[in-house]
Scaffold this motif. Sequence first.
Motif, PDB file in Angstrom:
ATOM      1  N   THR A  92      -6.831   5.029  -0.534  1.00  0.00           N
ATOM      2  CA  THR A  92      -5.824   4.970   0.510  1.00  0.00           C
ATOM      3  C   THR A  92      -4.428   4.667   0.000  1.00  0.00           C
ATOM      4  OG1 THR A  92      -7.571   4.211   2.009  1.00  0.00           O
ATOM      5  CG2 THR A  92      -5.295   3.896   2.734  1.00  0.00           C
ATOM      6  N   CYS A  93      -4.306   3.769  -0.947  1.00  0.00           N
ATOM      7  CA  CYS A  93      -2.980   3.285  -1.358  1.00  0.00           C
ATOM      8  C   CYS A  93      -2.434   3.958  -2.612  1.00  0.00           C
ATOM      9  CB  CYS A  93      -3.051   1.775  -1.592  1.00  0.00           C
ATOM     10  SG  CYS A  93      -3.497   0.817  -0.122  1.00  0.00           S
ATOM     11  N   GLU A  94      -3.087   5.005  -3.107  1.00  0.00           N
ATOM     12  CA  GLU A  94      -2.792   5.501  -4.453  1.00  0.00           C
ATOM     13  C   GLU A  94      -2.087   6.856  -4.489  1.00  0.00           C
ATOM     14  OE1 GLU A  94      -3.306   3.296  -6.667  1.00  0.00           O
ATOM     15  OE2 GLU A  94      -4.398   2.005  -5.264  1.00  0.00           O
ATOM     16  N   MET A  95      -1.345   7.219  -3.446  1.00  0.00           N
ATOM     17  CA  MET A  95      -0.684   8.524  -3.396  1.00  0.00           C
ATOM     18  C   MET A  95       0.183   8.789  -4.629  1.00  0.00           C
ATOM     19  SD  MET A  95       0.090  11.324  -1.551  1.00  0.00           S
ATOM     20  CE  MET A  95      -0.160  10.948   0.187  1.00  0.00           C
ATOM     21  N   GLN A  96       0.982   7.825  -5.040  1.00  0.00           N
ATOM     22  CA  GLN A  96       1.942   8.062  -6.117  1.00  0.00           C
ATOM     23  C   GLN A  96       1.257   8.423  -7.421  1.00  0.00           C
ATOM     24  OE1 GLN A  96       4.762   4.895  -6.738  1.00  0.00           O
ATOM     25  NE2 GLN A  96       6.067   6.164  -8.040  1.00  0.00           N
ATOM     26  N   SER A  97       0.154   7.747  -7.745  1.00  0.00           N
ATOM     27  CA  SER A  97      -0.530   8.048  -9.005  1.00  0.00           C
ATOM     28  C   SER A  97      -1.377   9.313  -8.904  1.00  0.00           C
ATOM     29  CB  SER A  97      -1.396   6.861  -9.433  1.00  0.00           C
ATOM     30  OG  SER A  97      -2.403   6.596  -8.465  1.00  0.00           O
ATOM     31  N   LEU A  98      -1.916   9.591  -7.720  1.00  0.00           N
ATOM     32  CA  LEU A  98      -2.777  10.758  -7.550  1.00  0.00           C
ATOM     33  C   LEU A  98      -1.981  12.058  -7.494  1.00  0.00           C
ATOM     34  CD1 LEU A  98      -5.233   9.360  -4.864  1.00  0.00           C
ATOM     35  CD2 LEU A  98      -5.768   9.817  -7.264  1.00  0.00           C
ATOM     36  N   SER A  99      -0.817  12.033  -6.871  1.00  0.00           N
ATOM     37  CA  SER A  99      -0.006  13.243  -6.721  1.00  0.00           C
ATOM     38  C   SER A  99       1.455  12.857  -6.620  1.00  0.00           C
ATOM     39  CB  SER A  99      -0.432  14.037  -5.475  1.00  0.00           C
ATOM     40  OG  SER A  99       0.414  15.163  -5.289  1.00  0.00           O
ATOM     41  N   CYS A 141       0.854  -1.187   0.000  1.00  0.00           N
ATOM     42  CA  CYS A 141       0.000   0.000   0.000  1.00  0.00           C
ATOM     43  C   CYS A 141       0.886   1.232   0.000  1.00  0.00           C
ATOM     44  CB  CYS A 141      -0.910  -0.010   1.233  1.00  0.00           C
ATOM     45  SG  CYS A 141      -2.147   1.310   1.253  1.00  0.00           S
ATOM     46  N   GLY A 142       0.614   2.182  -0.903  1.00  0.00           N
ATOM     47  CA  GLY A 142       1.437   3.382  -1.011  1.00  0.00           C
ATOM     48  C   GLY A 142       1.322   4.278   0.208  1.00  0.00           C
ATOM     49  N   TRP A 143       1.989   5.422   0.172  1.00  0.00           N
ATOM     50  CA  TRP A 143       1.999   6.349   1.305  1.00  0.00           C
ATOM     51  C   TRP A 143       0.575   6.669   1.747  1.00  0.00           C
ATOM     52  CZ3 TRP A 143       6.074   6.926   4.078  1.00  0.00           C
ATOM     53  CH2 TRP A 143       7.358   6.928   3.516  1.00  0.00           C
ATOM     54  N   HIS A 144       0.313   6.494   3.046  1.00  0.00           N
ATOM     55  CA  HIS A 144      -1.036   6.716   3.556  1.00  0.00           C
ATOM     56  C   HIS A 144      -1.019   6.889   5.065  1.00  0.00           C
ATOM     57  CE1 HIS A 144      -0.423   2.427   4.301  1.00  0.00           C
ATOM     58  NE2 HIS A 144      -1.398   2.484   5.210  1.00  0.00           N
ATOM     59  N   VAL A 145      -2.080   7.467   5.568  1.00  0.00           N
ATOM     60  CA  VAL A 145      -2.475   7.292   6.964  1.00  0.00           C
ATOM     61  C   VAL A 145      -3.722   6.417   6.926  1.00  0.00           C
ATOM     62  CG1 VAL A 145      -1.467   9.460   7.749  1.00  0.00           C
ATOM     63  CG2 VAL A 145      -3.835   9.422   6.984  1.00  0.00           C
ATOM     64  N   ASP A 146      -3.946   5.696   7.996  1.00  0.00           N
ATOM     65  CA  ASP A 146      -5.018   4.708   7.971  1.00  0.00           C
ATOM     66  C   ASP A 146      -6.377   5.350   7.731  1.00  0.00           C
ATOM     67  OD1 ASP A 146      -3.272   2.641   8.355  1.00  0.00           O
ATOM     68  OD2 ASP A 146      -3.670   2.431  10.496  1.00  0.00           O
ATOM     69  N   ASP A 147      -7.194   4.690   6.917  1.00  0.00           N
ATOM     70  CA  ASP A 147      -8.528   5.180   6.610  1.00  0.00           C
ATOM     71  C   ASP A 147      -9.516   4.687   7.664  1.00  0.00           C
ATOM     72  OD1 ASP A 147      -9.125   2.513   5.968  1.00  0.00           O
ATOM     73  OD2 ASP A 147      -8.604   2.814   3.863  1.00  0.00           O
ATOM     74  N   PHE A 148     -10.814   4.861   7.375  1.00  0.00           N
ATOM     75  CA  PHE A 148     -11.832   4.592   8.386  1.00  0.00           C
ATOM     76  C   PHE A 148     -12.251   3.120   8.471  1.00  0.00           C
ATOM     77  CE2 PHE A 148     -11.911   9.086   8.664  1.00  0.00           C
ATOM     78  CZ  PHE A 148     -12.367   9.350   9.947  1.00  0.00           C
ATOM     79  N   PHE A 149     -11.545   2.245   7.766  1.00  0.00           N
ATOM     80  CA  PHE A 149     -11.644   0.829   8.098  1.00  0.00           C
ATOM     81  C   PHE A 149     -10.549   0.456   9.090  1.00  0.00           C
ATOM     82  CE2 PHE A 149     -10.216  -3.569   7.586  1.00  0.00           C
ATOM     83  CZ  PHE A 149     -11.363  -4.212   8.055  1.00  0.00           C
ATOM     84  N   PHE A 150      -9.306   0.800   8.786  1.00  0.00           N
ATOM     85  CA  PHE A 150      -8.219   0.409   9.668  1.00  0.00           C
ATOM     86  C   PHE A 150      -8.095   1.319  10.894  1.00  0.00           C
ATOM     87  CE2 PHE A 150      -6.638  -2.410   6.335  1.00  0.00           C
ATOM     88  CZ  PHE A 150      -6.259  -3.489   7.127  1.00  0.00           C
ATOM     89  N   TRP A 151      -8.707   2.512  10.873  1.00  0.00           N
ATOM     90  CA  TRP A 151      -8.718   3.346  12.073  1.00  0.00           C
ATOM     91  C   TRP A 151     -10.093   4.002  12.222  1.00  0.00           C
ATOM     92  CZ3 TRP A 151      -3.680   3.913  14.473  1.00  0.00           C
ATOM     93  CH2 TRP A 151      -3.774   4.424  15.782  1.00  0.00           C
ATOM     94  N   PRO A 152     -11.095   3.245  12.661  1.00  0.00           N
ATOM     95  CA  PRO A 152     -12.470   3.743  12.675  1.00  0.00           C
ATOM     96  C   PRO A 152     -12.844   4.519  13.947  1.00  0.00           C
ATOM     97  CG  PRO A 152     -12.461   1.430  13.243  1.00  0.00           C
ATOM     98  CD  PRO A 152     -11.033   1.800  12.947  1.00  0.00           C
ATOM     99  N   THR A 153     -12.128   5.632  14.206  1.00  0.00           N
ATOM    100  CA  THR A 153     -12.527   6.551  15.272  1.00  0.00           C
ATOM    101  C   THR A 153     -12.433   7.978  14.760  1.00  0.00           C
ATOM    102  OG1 THR A 153     -10.289   6.790  16.198  1.00  0.00           O
ATOM    103  CG2 THR A 153     -11.682   5.037  17.112  1.00  0.00           C
ATOM    104  N   LYS A 154     -13.060   8.897  15.494  1.00  0.00           N
ATOM    105  CA  LYS A 154     -13.022  10.308  15.118  1.00  0.00           C
ATOM    106  C   LYS A 154     -11.580  10.818  15.101  1.00  0.00           C
ATOM    107  CE  LYS A 154     -15.949  13.230  16.885  1.00  0.00           C
ATOM    108  NZ  LYS A 154     -16.625  13.708  15.652  1.00  0.00           N
ATOM    109  N   ARG A 155     -11.319  11.719  14.156  1.00  0.00           N
ATOM    110  CA  ARG A 155      -9.966  12.259  14.022  1.00  0.00           C
ATOM    111  C   ARG A 155      -9.501  12.955  15.291  1.00  0.00           C
ATOM    112  NH1 ARG A 155      -7.637  16.644  14.096  1.00  0.00           N
ATOM    113  NH2 ARG A 155      -9.565  17.850  14.115  1.00  0.00           N
TER     114      ARG A 155
END
Length: 344
Positions: free
Chosen positions: A237-244, A172-186
């Motif tokens: 979540t895993c698509e940082m390189q292609s998105l930016s 998985c590319g550069w990321h912070v965990d999304d709301f499946f792997f970290w399902p709490t309020k920011r």
Amino acid sequence: LTLPTATEASLGERPLPLLPRLPVDDMCRAATPPLDKFAVASASSLAAGHELHAPSEADLAREGPLSREQVAEFYESGVVLVRGLLQGDLLDRVLAVRRSVGTMMPNAETYGTVKTEAWREHACFLDVALRSPLAAAAEQLTPDEVRGAGRGKPLRVLRDGFFSLSPGKRGCGWHVDDFFFWPTKRDGPGPGVNVWVALDAVEAGAGGGLAYAPGSHRPDFLPQRAVIAPPGEAPQTCEMQSLSPDSHAALEAIKECPALQPGDAIIHTRFIFHRGDPHTSEGGTPVARYSVRYVPASSQLEGINFLPPEEPGGPPRRVTLSGVTIDGAGPEHGHFPSTELRET
């Protein structure tokens, strides 16, 4: 759901019923609804980029498996490398089963094996998550005064994850965990601690390990958060390189990707950017690691979860998590076990 007792977990007996495989390649991208559903940008006392508070003298002096210097590095950089955090019999038990963990994402492009609630297959993972130096380190890094209504209560395991990065998989590319792997309020009580422990050796420059970007939890990297989780859209979540490519390059410029031995751990706060490091050749064997995310019991759930099927062989049950704290959650929300550390 019925968990094994401490004795059963220690003996590695009677694993829990298995969650079925999810028939998707990228579970998080396919299953997570647009983030505005969870009001991520709501006003709070913790501004984005400032979720990790400055440490006090009491924070630095708190007892636990980490040295004062390691605690200080965690608070300064948002991440710390700890050699040999997991050792002895428990490490041996986990190493003995790491090749037999099933995957919930067959044919994924990212990893050969991805598994949450790994203790459903092998109860030794429950000991790692709840009763090991991983849990003790998370407790040490989470002072009572930042636990909100969870003061005086053990931390909870929000999500675990077994990952095995096989040659030919991209991670998985550069990321912070999304709301499946970290399902709490920011802006929940924190800091939120993710402990990764290596279960295979990682050679420098060979791939298979975990790369991380020290300091990337700070406000300067909020644009990178927005790249993979744009408001009103499903996260990629895993698509940082292609998105930016520029955002990807900024993280690559500060990355660390250490060589590891089984039992070494990388501990980071929730909003540190990290990525899987692909193998540099097609040969070799998969590299496994296990991660556990710890939060205070008063954390408010916000995201998604998958529960066991109602009927054997049926599909997993997806549930939306919102409006309930972890210590108020029931079986209909999932299972978020407490750490179980012996008093010293």
